[in-house]
Design a protein around this motif. Structure first.
Motif, PDB file in Angstrom:
ATOM      1  N   PHE A 446      27.407  45.712  45.039  1.00 56.51           N
ATOM      2  CA  PHE A 446      28.856  44.676  45.910  1.00 56.51           C
ATOM      3  C   PHE A 446      27.526  45.078  46.797  1.00 56.51           C
ATOM      4  CE2 PHE A 446      32.037  47.788  43.251  1.00 56.51           C
ATOM      5  CZ  PHE A 446      32.954  46.615  43.489  1.00 56.51           C
ATOM      6  N   ARG A 447      25.995  45.006  46.708  1.00 55.50           N
ATOM      7  CA  ARG A 447      25.007  45.202  47.965  1.00 55.50           C
ATOM      8  C   ARG A 447      24.642  44.235  47.944  1.00 55.50           C
ATOM      9  NH1 ARG A 447      21.307  49.040  49.965  1.00 55.50           N
ATOM     10  NH2 ARG A 447      19.389  48.038  50.258  1.00 55.50           N
ATOM     11  N   GLY A 448      24.591  42.918  48.584  1.00 59.36           N
ATOM     12  CA  GLY A 448      24.132  41.354  48.461  1.00 59.36           C
ATOM     13  C   GLY A 448      25.252  40.486  47.327  1.00 59.36           C
ATOM     14  N   SER A 449      26.151  40.871  46.939  1.00 61.68           N
ATOM     15  CA  SER A 449      27.302  39.907  46.597  1.00 61.68           C
ATOM     16  C   SER A 449      27.989  39.421  46.853  1.00 61.68           C
ATOM     17  CB  SER A 449      27.761  41.108  45.139  1.00 61.68           C
ATOM     18  OG  SER A 449      28.856  40.917  45.604  1.00 61.68           O
ATOM     19  N   ASN A 450      28.915  39.342  47.726  1.00 60.82           N
ATOM     20  CA  ASN A 450      29.286  39.039  48.827  1.00 60.82           C
ATOM     21  C   ASN A 450      30.974  39.256  48.460  1.00 60.82           C
ATOM     22  OD1 ASN A 450      30.935  36.945  51.285  1.00 60.82           O
ATOM     23  ND2 ASN A 450      29.522  35.470  50.470  1.00 60.82           N
ATOM     24  N   LEU A 451      30.910  40.740  48.170  1.00 63.29           N
ATOM     25  CA  LEU A 451      31.869  41.106  47.720  1.00 63.29           C
ATOM     26  C   LEU A 451      32.620  42.291  47.849  1.00 63.29           C
ATOM     27  CD1 LEU A 451      32.479  40.577  43.695  1.00 63.29           C
ATOM     28  CD2 LEU A 451      33.886  38.882  45.466  1.00 63.29           C
ATOM     29  N   VAL A 452      33.460  42.794  48.534  1.00 70.30           N
ATOM     30  CA  VAL A 452      33.977  44.449  48.753  1.00 70.30           C
ATOM     31  C   VAL A 452      34.790  44.991  47.368  1.00 70.30           C
ATOM     32  CG1 VAL A 452      34.782  45.547  50.842  1.00 70.30           C
ATOM     33  CG2 VAL A 452      34.059  42.832  50.561  1.00 70.30           C
ATOM     34  N   ALA A 453      33.726  46.298  48.339  1.00 67.14           N
ATOM     35  CA  ALA A 453      34.199  47.221  46.917  1.00 67.14           C
ATOM     36  C   ALA A 453      35.717  47.310  47.521  1.00 67.14           C
ATOM     37  CB  ALA A 453      33.581  48.524  47.158  1.00 67.14           C
ATOM     38  N   ASN A 454      36.710  48.620  46.636  1.00 68.61           N
ATOM     39  CA  ASN A 454      38.487  48.810  46.776  1.00 68.61           C
ATOM     40  C   ASN A 454      38.673  47.601  47.867  1.00 68.61           C
ATOM     41  OD1 ASN A 454      39.649  50.700  46.524  1.00 68.61           O
ATOM     42  ND2 ASN A 454      39.796  51.258  48.756  1.00 68.61           N
ATOM     43  N   HIS A 455      39.068  46.361  47.345  1.00 68.43           N
ATOM     44  CA  HIS A 455      39.332  44.935  48.195  1.00 68.43           C
ATOM     45  C   HIS A 455      39.832  44.795  47.560  1.00 68.43           C
ATOM     46  CE1 HIS A 455      39.573  42.909  52.326  1.00 68.43           C
ATOM     47  NE2 HIS A 455      38.779  41.419  51.298  1.00 68.43           N
ATOM     48  N   ALA A 456      41.074  43.738  48.119  1.00 66.35           N
ATOM     49  CA  ALA A 456      41.798  43.233  46.827  1.00 66.35           C
ATOM     50  C   ALA A 456      41.942  42.041  47.883  1.00 66.35           C
ATOM     51  CB  ALA A 456      43.735  42.977  47.979  1.00 66.35           C
ATOM     52  N   TYR A 457      41.773  40.559  46.654  1.00 65.68           N
ATOM     53  CA  TYR A 457      41.852  39.834  47.044  1.00 65.68           C
ATOM     54  C   TYR A 457      42.694  38.212  46.569  1.00 65.68           C
ATOM     55  CZ  TYR A 457      36.993  40.021  47.944  1.00 65.68           C
ATOM     56  OH  TYR A 457      35.804  40.927  48.013  1.00 65.68           O
ATOM     57  N   SER A 458      42.961  37.623  46.668  1.00 69.29           N
ATOM     58  CA  SER A 458      44.382  36.331  45.888  1.00 69.29           C
ATOM     59  C   SER A 458      43.499  36.047  44.941  1.00 69.29           C
ATOM     60  CB  SER A 458      44.537  35.319  47.202  1.00 69.29           C
ATOM     61  OG  SER A 458      45.339  36.160  48.213  1.00 69.29           O
ATOM     62  N   VAL A 459      44.324  35.303  44.476  1.00 68.14           N
ATOM     63  CA  VAL A 459      43.738  35.008  43.114  1.00 68.14           C
ATOM     64  C   VAL A 459      44.007  33.141  42.917  1.00 68.14           C
ATOM     65  CG1 VAL A 459      43.474  34.797  40.766  1.00 68.14           C
ATOM     66  CG2 VAL A 459      43.552  36.510  41.019  1.00 68.14           C
ATOM     67  N   LEU A 460      43.660  32.642  43.395  1.00 71.24           N
ATOM     68  CA  LEU A 460      43.840  31.042  43.190  1.00 71.24           C
ATOM     69  C   LEU A 460      44.500  29.863  42.195  1.00 71.24           C
ATOM     70  CD1 LEU A 460      42.323  30.400  46.901  1.00 71.24           C
ATOM     71  CD2 LEU A 460      44.106  31.694  46.075  1.00 71.24           C
ATOM     72  N   GLY A 461      42.881  30.186  41.385  1.00 66.80           N
ATOM     73  CA  GLY A 461      43.477  28.615  40.667  1.00 66.80           C
ATOM     74  C   GLY A 461      41.729  29.363  39.323  1.00 66.80           C
ATOM     75  N   TRP A 462      41.574  28.433  38.471  1.00 64.81           N
ATOM     76  CA  TRP A 462      40.501  28.590  37.747  1.00 64.81           C
ATOM     77  C   TRP A 462      39.968  26.826  38.016  1.00 64.81           C
ATOM     78  CZ3 TRP A 462      39.383  25.179  33.549  1.00 64.81           C
ATOM     79  CH2 TRP A 462      40.528  24.592  33.039  1.00 64.81           C
ATOM     80  N   VAL A 463      38.422  26.835  36.796  1.00 68.31           N
ATOM     81  CA  VAL A 463      38.153  25.811  37.124  1.00 68.31           C
ATOM     82  C   VAL A 463      36.725  26.381  36.055  1.00 68.31           C
ATOM     83  CG1 VAL A 463      36.165  25.907  38.706  1.00 68.31           C
ATOM     84  CG2 VAL A 463      37.070  24.122  38.717  1.00 68.31           C
ATOM     85  N   SER A 464      36.444  25.002  34.886  1.00 67.04           N
ATOM     86  CA  SER A 464      34.817  24.732  34.215  1.00 67.04           C
ATOM     87  C   SER A 464      34.309  24.214  35.167  1.00 67.04           C
ATOM     88  CB  SER A 464      35.930  24.709  32.704  1.00 67.04           C
ATOM     89  OG  SER A 464      36.186  23.187  33.206  1.00 67.04           O
ATOM     90  N   GLU A 465      33.260  24.360  34.946  1.00 66.33           N
ATOM     91  CA  GLU A 465      31.224  23.163  35.511  1.00 66.33           C
ATOM     92  C   GLU A 465      30.370  23.703  34.722  1.00 66.33           C
ATOM     93  OE1 GLU A 465      30.046  21.869  38.014  1.00 66.33           O
ATOM     94  OE2 GLU A 465      31.725  22.377  38.016  1.00 66.33           O
ATOM     95  N   GLY A 466      29.164  23.237  34.597  1.00 71.60           N
ATOM     96  CA  GLY A 466      28.393  23.127  33.509  1.00 71.60           C
ATOM     97  C   GLY A 466      28.412  22.596  32.803  1.00 71.60           C
ATOM     98  N   GLN A 467      27.361  22.229  31.696  1.00 71.90           N
ATOM     99  CA  GLN A 467      27.192  22.094  30.354  1.00 71.90           C
ATOM    100  C   GLN A 467      27.833  22.707  29.121  1.00 71.90           C
ATOM    101  OE1 GLN A 467      23.336  21.277  30.069  1.00 71.90           O
ATOM    102  NE2 GLN A 467      22.727  19.539  31.300  1.00 71.90           N
ATOM    103  N   GLU A 468      27.629  24.369  29.407  1.00 73.71           N
ATOM    104  CA  GLU A 468      28.396  24.276  28.686  1.00 73.71           C
ATOM    105  C   GLU A 468      29.811  25.398  29.218  1.00 73.71           C
ATOM    106  OE1 GLU A 468      25.948  28.131  28.183  1.00 73.71           O
ATOM    107  OE2 GLU A 468      24.467  27.323  26.908  1.00 73.71           O
ATOM    108  N   GLU A 469      30.208  24.469  30.398  1.00 72.83           N
ATOM    109  CA  GLU A 469      31.598  24.576  30.582  1.00 72.83           C
ATOM    110  C   GLU A 469      32.122  26.241  30.737  1.00 72.83           C
ATOM    111  OE1 GLU A 469      33.321  22.511  31.130  1.00 72.83           O
ATOM    112  OE2 GLU A 469      32.423  20.613  31.195  1.00 72.83           O
ATOM    113  N   ASN A 470      31.187  26.616  31.870  1.00 76.41           N
ATOM    114  CA  ASN A 470      31.341  28.422  31.375  1.00 76.41           C
ATOM    115  C   ASN A 470      32.873  28.344  32.669  1.00 76.41           C
ATOM    116  OD1 ASN A 470      29.157  29.336  31.032  1.00 76.41           O
ATOM    117  ND2 ASN A 470      28.015  28.643  32.964  1.00 76.41           N
TER     118      ASN A 470
END
Length: 532
Positions: A446-470
């Motif tokens: 949580f130091r320098g990640s654009n994420l916040v501890a003890n915080h709620a997020y909405s999950v909107l979906g998924w995507v695959s990307e890159g040569q190895e399809e991450n």
């Protein structure tokens, strides 16, 4: 195949056409107006989903992961620092400017990089404390909350400090054992930043000013006889306040001519996504948005007029919530609220929940209705919105849509299972069952990640990307803010999601929307859940 009426006009005479207008159907389902001139072209390959690696450790074909036992106590809550500082200083912040981080740090008396982790006792987690063993938050009792006065914040005169021994003379005891927060050599000079808490107190999770207490915590400190209202605010009709704020914002954002055309271009956006205000109820705002995103028809945005001989006509909104047990809960009931909300006297803007474009009422009314329902308040107009300062986002989704909450703790499931769960709840890479997740209460990520501890997020979906399809999971921060480039960086996280990368992004305000690689998601998030 679904086609529009524009194509059916060429049907031979005498033959009826029952083709559905796809544009009108989309607008009815989502509640958004579509610009029919800006529909992008599609290729055949975009109609197919990548099936991923055959060697992954997902559950058996056609099966979702088994849900875990519901947690007994969930205390998720992180204050929106942007909205909090705006409420304290009385003017808007540029949320995309690097300089804003310095303003937030100065006003909240905390280094910016230490704001987002509970282990630093950040004021963003006021009213909570860290359970280090389990990496989760617990509520602080009222008697452990200290209200700071001006004399508590006074620091000693440092102008005559010449040696390290002088620091001990003014109160910094045992200098040799003081924690060094940063050390740097520059031009032959050693620059140190020491932890100086013993010289002067600052605001934190248990040390707060009276202003912050009245803005975000439900503790009134022997003020029960006073009707609650946040500092520098008044209860006002939301429509009236927004109308008054238009000229001010128009003058700030554009020239004072061609008012009608510019107003529609700048303020009549199609995005009315709920955004968290100066409160720690991220769990509630994330839940409202998740239900709205997965099925907009579940959200009632239609108000009605009430009039009586004793009072003038006013609009109200009725919302039904469902009993799911535990705290922040009540019996299944429909509650009604009016447009009276706390409005900042300096900016004429709502202090708490608002829409991302700033001109829609329903997010603020849903927040107010939920708090009225869970507290059993009988007042249609004035509800103490700080009563929802921490809670459970997964249960809240079920309280809104009437389904059952299912929990999946990330330490009990593989990354492939977590990605498979999101895919199983999605169509065309967008969730059709509301999903939310919350982060651990502390961690180096949580130091320098654009994420916040003890915080709620909405999950909107998924995507695959890159040569190895991450595989990536798409989430939204209810603060509605994506930090500027240069402030944060973390492997496995993309700081902004555009429609070219993830097509459903065209349906929402992209501020606050992040793409997280599934292994990073498993590391940063403690739990993901769905209400279905």
């Amino acid at each position: 195949m679904v086609t529009s009426d524009s194509h059916s006009s060429s049907s031979p005479p005498g033959i009826s056409s029952n083709n559905i207008d796809a544009y009108a159907l989309f607008e009815a389902l989502t509640g958004h107006k579509m610009d029919r001139r800006s529909i992008p072209s599609r290729t055949m390959s975009e109609d197919y989903e990548d099936l991923g690696n055959e060697d992954d450790d997902s559950p058996l074909l056609g099966q979702e992961p088994s849900p875990d036992e519901p947690p007994k106590e969930v205390n998720i809550g992180a204050i929106n620092p942007y909205a909090l500082v705006e409420a304290m200083i009385g003017h808007k912040l540029d949320r995309h400017a690097l300089s804003t981080s310095r303003i937030i740090s100065d006003v909240l008396q905390t280094d910016y990089e230490e704001l987002f982790d509970l282990k630093h006792k950040s004021v963003l987690f006021a009213g909570l404390k860290l359970n280090e063993q389990e990496r989760r938050a617990e509520e602080l009792p009222e008697n452990e909350i200290k209200i700071l006065e001006e004399r508590d914040l006074v620091t000693p005169d440092l102008s005559r400090v010449k040696t390290l021994n002088d620091l001990e003379k003014i109160g910094l005891k045992e200098v040799g054992d003081i924690r060094i927060k940063m050390a740097r050599m520059q031009n032959g000079k050693l620059r140190l930043i020491l932890d100086g808490q013993s010289l002067g107190r600052t605001v934190g999770n248990d040390d707060i000013t009276e202003t912050i207490n009245d803005l975000v915590l439900p503790f009134r400190h022997n003020k029960e006889d006073r009707e609650w209202a946040p500092p520098n605010s008044s209860w006002r009709d939301m429509n009236e306040a927004l109308f008054r704020s238009i000229p001010r914002r128009f003058m700030m954002d554009g020239p004072p001519f061609a008012f009608t055309r510019n107003f529609h271009e700048q303020y009549q956006h199609r995005f009315d996504d709920p955004t968290q205000g100066a409160a720690s109820n991220c769990w509630l705002i994330a839940a409202i948005f998740s239900v709205f995103w997965s099925n907009p028809a579940m959200i009632n945005r239609s108000t009605r007029m009430l009039s009586s001989p004793m009072e003038r006509s006013r609009r109200t909104l009725s919302v039904k919530f469902h009993d799911k047990g535990g705290r922040n809960n009540a019996e299944t009931d429909t509650v009604e609220v009016d447009y009276q909300i706390p409005v900042n006297n300096s900016t004429d803007m709502p202090i708490y929940a608002r829409s991302s474009d700033g001109f829609e009422a329903w997010p603020a009314l849903y927040e107010k209705a939920f708090v009225k329902w869970m507290t059993g308040s009988q007042d249609r107009s004035r509800v103490d919105l700080t009563q929802a300062h921490n809670g459970d986002p997964v249960k809240a989704m079920a309280q809104i849509n009437g389904r059952e909450p299912r929990y999946y703790f990330t330490d009990r499931h593989s990354a492939a299972e977590l990605a498979g769960l999101v895919r199983a709840c999605s169509v065309n890479k967008r969730t059709i069952s509301p999903m939310a997740a919350w982060t651990h209460a502390t961690g180096d990520m949580f130091r320098g990640s654009n994420l916040v501890a003890n915080h709620a997020y909405s999950v909107l979906g998924w995507v695959s990307e890159g040569q190895e399809e991450n595989q990536y999971i798409i989430v939204r921060n209810p603060w509605g803010v994506t930090e500027p480039r240069g402030l944060t960086s973390y492997p496995g996280l993309l700081d902004r999601v555009e429609p070219e990368y993830w097509p459903p992004a065209a349906l929402l305000d992209r501020d606050g929307v992040l793409s997280i690689e599934v292994q990073t998601f498993k590391k940063c998030f403690a739990c993901i859940g769905v209400a279905k």
